[in-house]
Design an enzyme around this catalytic site. Sequence first.
Site, PDB file in Angstrom:
ATOM      1  N   GLU A 156      10.022  18.498  64.899  1.00  0.00           N
ATOM      2  CA  GLU A 156      10.869  19.689  65.118  1.00  0.00           C
ATOM      3  C   GLU A 156      11.553  19.606  66.493  1.00  0.00           C
ATOM      4  OE1 GLU A 156       9.926  24.111  65.789  1.00  0.00           O
ATOM      5  OE2 GLU A 156       9.900  23.990  63.609  1.00  0.00           O
ATOM      6  N   ARG A 209       7.020  36.730  73.944  1.00  0.00           N
ATOM      7  CA  ARG A 209       6.712  37.158  75.311  1.00  0.00           C
ATOM      8  C   ARG A 209       7.858  37.945  75.946  1.00  0.00           C
ATOM      9  NH1 ARG A 209       2.661  33.574  75.380  1.00  0.00           N
ATOM     10  NH2 ARG A 209       1.175  33.647  77.085  1.00  0.00           N
ATOM     11  N   HIS A 268      -0.140  40.425  65.360  1.00  0.00           N
ATOM     12  CA  HIS A 268      -0.552  39.245  66.140  1.00  0.00           C
ATOM     13  C   HIS A 268      -1.694  39.636  67.086  1.00  0.00           C
ATOM     14  CE1 HIS A 268      -0.197  35.880  68.964  1.00  0.00           C
ATOM     15  NE2 HIS A 268       0.661  35.287  68.140  1.00  0.00           N
TER      16      HIS A 268
HETATM   17  C1  UD1 Z   1       1.844  31.225  71.308  1.00  0.00           C
HETATM   18  C2  UD1 Z   1       3.000  30.313  71.775  1.00  0.00           C
HETATM   19  C3  UD1 Z   1       4.305  30.724  71.095  1.00  0.00           C
HETATM   20  C4  UD1 Z   1       4.141  30.756  69.590  1.00  0.00           C
HETATM   21  C5  UD1 Z   1       2.974  31.674  69.235  1.00  0.00           C
HETATM   22  C6  UD1 Z   1       2.727  31.650  67.753  1.00  0.00           C
HETATM   23  C7  UD1 Z   1       3.059  29.490  74.082  1.00  0.00           C
HETATM   24  C8  UD1 Z   1       3.315  29.808  75.497  1.00  0.00           C
HETATM   25  N1  UD1 Z   1       3.190  30.503  73.221  1.00  0.00           N
HETATM   26  O1  UD1 Z   1       2.109  32.540  71.777  1.00  0.00           O
HETATM   27  O2  UD1 Z   1       5.318  29.778  71.420  1.00  0.00           O
HETATM   28  O3  UD1 Z   1       5.329  31.242  69.016  1.00  0.00           O
HETATM   29  O4  UD1 Z   1       1.781  31.211  69.893  1.00  0.00           O
HETATM   30  O5  UD1 Z   1       1.927  32.705  67.340  1.00  0.00           O
HETATM   31  O6  UD1 Z   1       2.730  28.373  73.755  1.00  0.00           O
HETATM   32  N2  UD1 Z   1      -5.242  35.369  70.484  1.00  0.00           N
HETATM   33  C9  UD1 Z   1      -6.455  35.533  69.854  1.00  0.00           C
HETATM   34  N3  UD1 Z   1      -6.735  34.747  68.761  1.00  0.00           N
HETATM   35  C10 UD1 Z   1      -5.866  33.833  68.263  1.00  0.00           C
HETATM   36  C11 UD1 Z   1      -4.624  33.698  68.893  1.00  0.00           C
HETATM   37  C12 UD1 Z   1      -4.318  34.460  70.011  1.00  0.00           C
HETATM   38  O7  UD1 Z   1      -7.254  36.342  70.250  1.00  0.00           O
HETATM   39  O8  UD1 Z   1      -6.198  33.164  67.269  1.00  0.00           O
HETATM   40  C13 UD1 Z   1      -4.928  36.172  71.694  1.00  0.00           C
HETATM   41  C14 UD1 Z   1      -5.765  35.722  72.904  1.00  0.00           C
HETATM   42  O9  UD1 Z   1      -6.057  36.838  73.696  1.00  0.00           O
HETATM   43  C15 UD1 Z   1      -4.784  34.800  73.640  1.00  0.00           C
HETATM   44  C16 UD1 Z   1      -3.495  35.562  73.424  1.00  0.00           C
HETATM   45  O10 UD1 Z   1      -3.565  36.009  72.067  1.00  0.00           O
HETATM   46  O11 UD1 Z   1      -5.091  34.641  75.009  1.00  0.00           O
HETATM   47  C17 UD1 Z   1      -2.242  34.796  73.675  1.00  0.00           C
HETATM   48  O12 UD1 Z   1      -2.221  33.542  73.021  1.00  0.00           O
HETATM   49  P1  UD1 Z   1      -1.146  32.435  73.501  1.00  0.00           P
HETATM   50  O13 UD1 Z   1      -1.252  31.242  72.633  1.00  0.00           O
HETATM   51  O14 UD1 Z   1      -1.251  32.220  74.968  1.00  0.00           O
HETATM   52  O15 UD1 Z   1       0.243  33.155  73.277  1.00  0.00           O
HETATM   53  P2  UD1 Z   1       0.961  33.624  71.951  1.00  0.00           P
HETATM   54  O16 UD1 Z   1       1.653  34.885  72.280  1.00  0.00           O
HETATM   55  O17 UD1 Z   1       0.012  33.587  70.831  1.00  0.00           O
HETATM   56  N1  UDP Z   2       2.143  33.593  59.421  1.00  0.00           N
HETATM   57  C1  UDP Z   2       0.870  33.650  58.879  1.00  0.00           C
HETATM   58  N2  UDP Z   2       0.202  34.853  58.939  1.00  0.00           N
HETATM   59  C2  UDP Z   2       0.727  35.961  59.514  1.00  0.00           C
HETATM   60  C3  UDP Z   2       2.019  35.876  60.088  1.00  0.00           C
HETATM   61  C4  UDP Z   2       2.700  34.668  60.036  1.00  0.00           C
HETATM   62  O1  UDP Z   2       0.365  32.670  58.333  1.00  0.00           O
HETATM   63  O2  UDP Z   2       0.066  37.006  59.528  1.00  0.00           O
HETATM   64  C5  UDP Z   2       2.853  32.295  59.388  1.00  0.00           C
HETATM   65  C6  UDP Z   2       4.277  32.315  58.885  1.00  0.00           C
HETATM   66  O3  UDP Z   2       4.327  32.051  57.496  1.00  0.00           O
HETATM   67  C7  UDP Z   2       4.943  31.209  59.693  1.00  0.00           C
HETATM   68  C8  UDP Z   2       4.132  31.150  60.972  1.00  0.00           C
HETATM   69  O4  UDP Z   2       2.941  31.865  60.729  1.00  0.00           O
HETATM   70  O5  UDP Z   2       4.811  29.938  59.059  1.00  0.00           O
HETATM   71  C9  UDP Z   2       4.884  31.755  62.127  1.00  0.00           C
HETATM   72  O6  UDP Z   2       4.030  31.883  63.206  1.00  0.00           O
HETATM   73  P1  UDP Z   2       4.376  32.791  64.458  1.00  0.00           P
HETATM   74  O7  UDP Z   2       5.331  33.858  64.066  1.00  0.00           O
HETATM   75  O8  UDP Z   2       3.067  33.208  65.047  1.00  0.00           O
HETATM   76  O9  UDP Z   2       5.018  31.760  65.477  1.00  0.00           O
HETATM   77  P2  UDP Z   2       6.492  31.175  65.667  1.00  0.00           P
HETATM   78  O10 UDP Z   2       6.949  30.594  64.387  1.00  0.00           O
HETATM   79  O11 UDP Z   2       7.365  32.310  66.145  1.00  0.00           O
HETATM   80  O12 UDP Z   2       6.326  30.165  66.739  1.00  0.00           O
END
Ligand code: UD1
Ligand code: UDP
Length: 386
Positions: free
Chosen positions: A127, A223, A253
């Site tokens: 990607e 973010r 999320h």
């Molecule tokens: C991250 C990615 C973003 C992506 C997104 C997909 C970065 C900087 N950000 O953002 O590009 O689009 O994931 O969803 O790489 N948490 C949980 N359990 C989980 C996941 C997250 O508790 O399974 C909570 C935790 O408190 C964690 C926080 O979410 O510290 C933030 O997670 P982080 O991966 O830093 O940022 P995202 O907003 O999830």
């Molecule tokens: N998705 C999922 N469960 C959810 C919400 C999204 O499996 O509750 C999947 C969705 O089908 C897509 C991916 O997660 O393939 C998108 O992830 P996210 O929006 O967290 O990250 P981004 O694509 O913006 O990086």
Amino acid sequence: MLTAPTSYPRKVLLVFGTRPEAIKMAPLYLELSKHPDEIEVAVCLTAQHREMLDQVIRFFGIPARYDLNLMKPGQNLHNLTAAIIEGMKPVLEDFRPDYVFVHGDTTTSMAAALAAFYSGAKVGHVEAGLRTFNKQSPFPEEMNRSITGRIADIHFAPTQQSRENLLREDIAEQHIVVTGNTVIDALQHGLRLIEEAEPESVRLLKQQLPMHRDVILVTGHRRENFGEGFLSICRALKRIAEHADAEIVYPVHLNPNVQGPVYELLSDVSNIHLIDPQPYESFIWLMNKSRLIITDSGGVQEEAPSLGKPVLVMRDTTERPEAVSAGTVILVGTDENRIVKETLDLLYDTERYDRMARLHNPYGDGKATKRIAQFLLTNHKHEYVS
Ligand code: UD1
Ligand code: UDP
């Protein structure tokens, strides 16, 4: 171009850490595993996400050879980046990959690519080439993917447009392969599996939600929308819930910056259903059942056109302009009035809705992982023509 193979198997380490990377790398793992004589493939999870990552690898049945288990509640970018680079060192010393493949634009992708470069492995970027050319939006993803692009030796670009972005940055033409996006491979695989047998999570959703009414599916986590952006989104959803004859289903999320405002502002609205992040299988089922989708997600913008679902994107920029040009995705930003107006217009203007709800696949044909495997096996490009 990669150097010609001198010996087999080539050792390939797939590194990923978040939900969307796992969804888009899982089918690549499954495809590369079909060629054990030529490719030895292993997975390293950074576990930047935990529960949301595990949901995906469970569904696709992906074994992790390494798991850095790094997620911390409310983690910050500085600590996470440092921990990934440090955590990758012993993994790279143990597996000694010829290639490290990373995906997209997360902090895992950028930091793992840098760690691989430091250890002398070649980097493949899956990607590759998506750009908004605005380093603050999406933050920090635009910069993560630009840095990963500088480091990468081979760029698997999903579309012609992403290839052109890389050429503009002086990436050599022979280092770019246009493959389509592996998200479509994942979607086709997922839809096949849920058709064969109804997953438990889908059965539970059917019990929990009034699915006989129109469903507006919502996701959000960017973010740059934290704070005022999310407050505005929540106010808009509340107004839509008052005026639309529909149920709003919102898998929230797990980021605390999202959970906080969403649960505080939307918990008590009867036709807004705040639910846990869904396993991939029930999320794609929900997308398929919904009338329209409101999101700031990258992956959802790619999947929805394949399912013929109109999408309103709560962002000012997108690195995925193909579906916007095709008219199935509209950028609405986070302005409360604009989100409400565009949603209600779309729900009640049937002609406009029908124009947007058109099945098409600007992002791939479900063969992206085969093209990446073929490239590794033969060093020849088998390209995607959209
Ligand atoms: C991250 C990615 C973003 C992506 C997104 C997909 C970065 C900087 N950000 O953002 O590009 O689009 O994931 O969803 O790489 N948490 C949980 N359990 C989980 C996941 C997250 O508790 O399974 C909570 C935790 O408190 C964690 C926080 O979410 O510290 C933030 O997670 P982080 O991966 O830093 O940022 P995202 O907003 O999830
Ligand atoms: N998705 C999922 N469960 C959810 C919400 C999204 O499996 O509750 C999947 C969705 O089908 C897509 C991916 O997660 O393939 C998108 O992830 P996210 O929006 O967290 O990250 P981004 O694509 O913006 O990086």
